[in-house]
Design an enzyme around this catalytic site. Sequence first.
Site, short mmCIF file in Angstrom:
data_model
loop_
_atom_site.label_atom_id
_atom_site.label_comp_id
_atom_site.label_asym_id
_atom_site.label_seq_id
_atom_site.Cartn_x
_atom_site.Cartn_y
_atom_site.Cartn_z
N GLU A 31 52.27 36.21 44.57
CA GLU A 31 51.79 36.77 45.82
C GLU A 31 52.09 35.79 46.94
O GLU A 31 51.91 34.58 46.79
CB GLU A 31 50.28 37.06 45.66
CG GLU A 31 49.38 36.52 46.70
CD GLU A 31 47.89 36.59 46.28
OE1 GLU A 31 47.55 36.96 45.13
OE2 GLU A 31 47.07 36.22 47.12
N HIS B 183 41.62 34.67 38.37
CA HIS B 183 41.75 35.85 37.51
C HIS B 183 41.30 35.58 36.08
O HIS B 183 42.10 35.68 35.15
CB HIS B 183 43.21 36.32 37.48
CG HIS B 183 43.78 36.70 38.81
ND1 HIS B 183 45.14 36.82 39.03
CD2 HIS B 183 43.19 37.03 39.98
CE1 HIS B 183 45.36 37.18 40.29
NE2 HIS B 183 44.20 37.31 40.90
N ASN C 99 47.69 41.02 39.66
CA ASN C 99 46.29 40.88 40.02
C ASN C 99 45.49 41.92 39.23
O ASN C 99 45.91 43.08 39.13
CB ASN C 99 46.12 41.11 41.52
CG ASN C 99 47.18 40.38 42.32
OD1 ASN C 99 48.37 40.68 42.19
ND2 ASN C 99 46.78 39.43 43.11
P1 FDA Z 1 33.25 40.66 38.53
O1 FDA Z 1 33.40 39.19 38.43
O2 FDA Z 1 33.88 41.36 39.67
O3 FDA Z 1 31.70 41.02 38.58
C1 FDA Z 1 30.74 40.43 37.75
C2 FDA Z 1 29.39 40.50 38.45
O4 FDA Z 1 28.36 40.18 37.52
C3 FDA Z 1 29.24 39.51 39.61
O5 FDA Z 1 28.74 40.18 40.73
C4 FDA Z 1 28.23 38.48 39.07
O6 FDA Z 1 27.41 37.93 40.09
C5 FDA Z 1 27.43 39.30 38.11
N1 FDA Z 1 26.81 38.52 37.01
C6 FDA Z 1 27.42 37.60 36.25
N2 FDA Z 1 26.57 37.13 35.31
C7 FDA Z 1 25.40 37.77 35.50
C8 FDA Z 1 24.12 37.70 34.87
N3 FDA Z 1 23.90 36.90 33.81
N4 FDA Z 1 23.11 38.48 35.35
C9 FDA Z 1 23.33 39.31 36.41
N5 FDA Z 1 24.51 39.41 37.06
C10 FDA Z 1 25.55 38.66 36.60
N6 FDA Z 1 42.09 40.61 41.81
C11 FDA Z 1 42.96 41.55 42.24
O7 FDA Z 1 43.24 42.51 41.51
N7 FDA Z 1 43.52 41.44 43.49
C12 FDA Z 1 43.27 40.39 44.31
O8 FDA Z 1 43.79 40.33 45.43
C13 FDA Z 1 42.37 39.38 43.86
N8 FDA Z 1 42.11 38.28 44.62
C14 FDA Z 1 41.10 37.40 44.25
C15 FDA Z 1 40.71 36.38 45.11
C16 FDA Z 1 39.62 35.56 44.77
C17 FDA Z 1 39.20 34.47 45.71
C18 FDA Z 1 38.93 35.78 43.56
C19 FDA Z 1 37.76 34.94 43.16
C20 FDA Z 1 39.32 36.79 42.70
C21 FDA Z 1 40.41 37.60 43.03
N9 FDA Z 1 40.80 38.65 42.20
C22 FDA Z 1 41.75 39.55 42.62
C23 FDA Z 1 40.18 38.84 40.87
C24 FDA Z 1 39.17 39.99 40.82
O9 FDA Z 1 38.24 39.87 41.87
C25 FDA Z 1 38.47 39.97 39.46
O10 FDA Z 1 39.46 40.15 38.46
C26 FDA Z 1 37.43 41.07 39.31
O11 FDA Z 1 36.42 40.95 40.29
C27 FDA Z 1 36.78 41.02 37.93
O12 FDA Z 1 36.00 42.19 37.77
P2 FDA Z 1 34.87 42.28 36.67
O13 FDA Z 1 34.35 43.67 36.66
O14 FDA Z 1 35.40 41.72 35.40
O15 FDA Z 1 33.70 41.28 37.13
#
Ligand code: FDA
Length: 505
Positions: free
Chosen positions: A356, A442, A480
């Site tokens: 990217e 990721h 991504n």
């Molecule tokens: P996700 O991580 O989204 O959600 C998990 C949730 O569970 C969180 O809100 C967390 O707080 C909560 N949680 C965790 N443990 C818990 C507990 N014990 N009790 C209660 N709540 C709890 N991807 C993409 O496709 N395009 C992009 O442009 C980007 N860019 C990017 C930038 C940055 C800075 C980051 C950090 C990430 C990306 N990503 C991305 C990755 C993408 O955001 C990521 O793959 C997904 O959010 C993952 O989705 P999930 O459903 O797996 O969990």
Amino acid sequence: GSGSFVPAVVIGTGYGAAVSALRLGEAGIPTLMLEMGQLWNQPADDGKVFCGMLRPDRRSSWFKSRTEAPLGSFLWLDVINRDIDPYAGVLDKVHFDQMSVYVGRGVGGGSLVNGGMAVVPKRSYFEEVLPRVDAAEMYDRYFPRANSMLKVNHIDKGWFEETEWYKYARVSREQAGKAGLSTTFVPNVYDFGHMRREAAGEAPESALAGEVIYGNNHGKQSLDKTYLAAALGTGKVTIETLHQVKAIHQQPDGSYVLSVDRIDTDGTTVAHKEIACRHLFLGAGSLGSTELLVRARDTGALPDLNAEVGAGWGPNGNIMTGRANHVWSPTGAHQSSIPALGIDDWDNPAAPVFAEIAPMPAGLETWVSLYLAITKNPERGTFVYDKATDRAVLRWTRDQNTPAVDAAKSLFDRINKANSTTYRYDLFGPQLKNLSDDFSYHPLGGCVLGRATDVYGRVAGYRNLYVTDGALIPGSIGVNPFVTITALAERNIERIIAEDVKAAS
Ligand code: FDA
């Protein structure tokens, strides 16, 4: 603690969780979502919900006393990060021994902090990574469903070519072209119509004000505006925020009991709850869901979880790097924080890379071209339970990232050679370093589909227990990941509601 019962609980509010909750709600199943972060809809004293990247405050970070931006330095100077008060902010960086992982915290999970890049993986690679999933069904039905629900949209190509806000991407495209590499436009969930109105002075600036990793105040169609809004609209779904699930166990009647801490925004535990449910969906992300299951297995709470729980983790081959441009090829003081182009060299058999073209929205000319490369690294990490801290720790060594670094280097060496340019060595901390090899955006895997679970995310060894999120994907997807996580969750929940949930109710 007080006890209560709900038919279905979904842990987390990210992509997998949001899909599952919407479809459960539509099926008429009362569903409770538990999210450890905040609901980000209240403006602070400055009138804004989120803080910006250039002057971050406590809203930026999940209980840190200093911000931890991915680019830690500029000219080796520690000018980017700031001291802040520990607070339930929106971006977390979870540190393991030799790898750190960025994750979103709040209603919407990663959708609050990510770049919004919405990429469907190459079908041949999807088939390689998840061979037991029917790809025809995914590409005909679930990927289109995910794209439509997520409100994925495309940049207007005419505007892209003329706007100062994407000069940085055009410069990188030209330099890639000189090395014989091609670029591709990348769809996004950020509303490009809104971005054009920002450029025209007709809408409040967000992408054009450098907002992204600490949240976008405008323009981004994060999950709270799409899937989660629809889920709440069913009238069957409720979300409890600042509720952190600590432990899971099972009662003799097969129901699950969650131990939950309710915290306040400065981290104090203000209540403890026990919540029972029949169907339990883990959508806490690769790190969160895996930790809950590793802990449950190794404390004996859910002893029949198999040895695959915790295995198969990978950072999606993430490597960040910056190049230094000549003074006569500036990248622009004005850069949209939302990426629009990728260098696609995935079909290169020696070193597949999808990179990217990332912004460096510093508000001044830096002559930097920045990239987040996604590479194909076959190395995998494993989460193991650490009794002393009650945490799952990641077994992953720095040298496991060597294949990813080598692949990224082979691509950017080609670009540098063709343009007589060099890397920047000043962006990743005080040492000389041109490629980051110690963090990921990721995280994928930990409860891999077909290993720790069946082919629909049903956890092996238990009934009515499901993983719905990035933990299902075995460490790499080549692009991504959130569109894949969303589409897979759509596929799985459809089957689970039809066969498990409806049958029980
Ligand atoms: P996700 O991580 O989204 O959600 C998990 C949730 O569970 C969180 O809100 C967390 O707080 C909560 N949680 C965790 N443990 C818990 C507990 N014990 N009790 C209660 N709540 C709890 N991807 C993409 O496709 N395009 C992009 O442009 C980007 N860019 C990017 C930038 C940055 C800075 C980051 C950090 C990430 C990306 N990503 C991305 C990755 C993408 O955001 C990521 O793959 C997904 O959010 C993952 O989705 P999930 O459903 O797996 O969990």
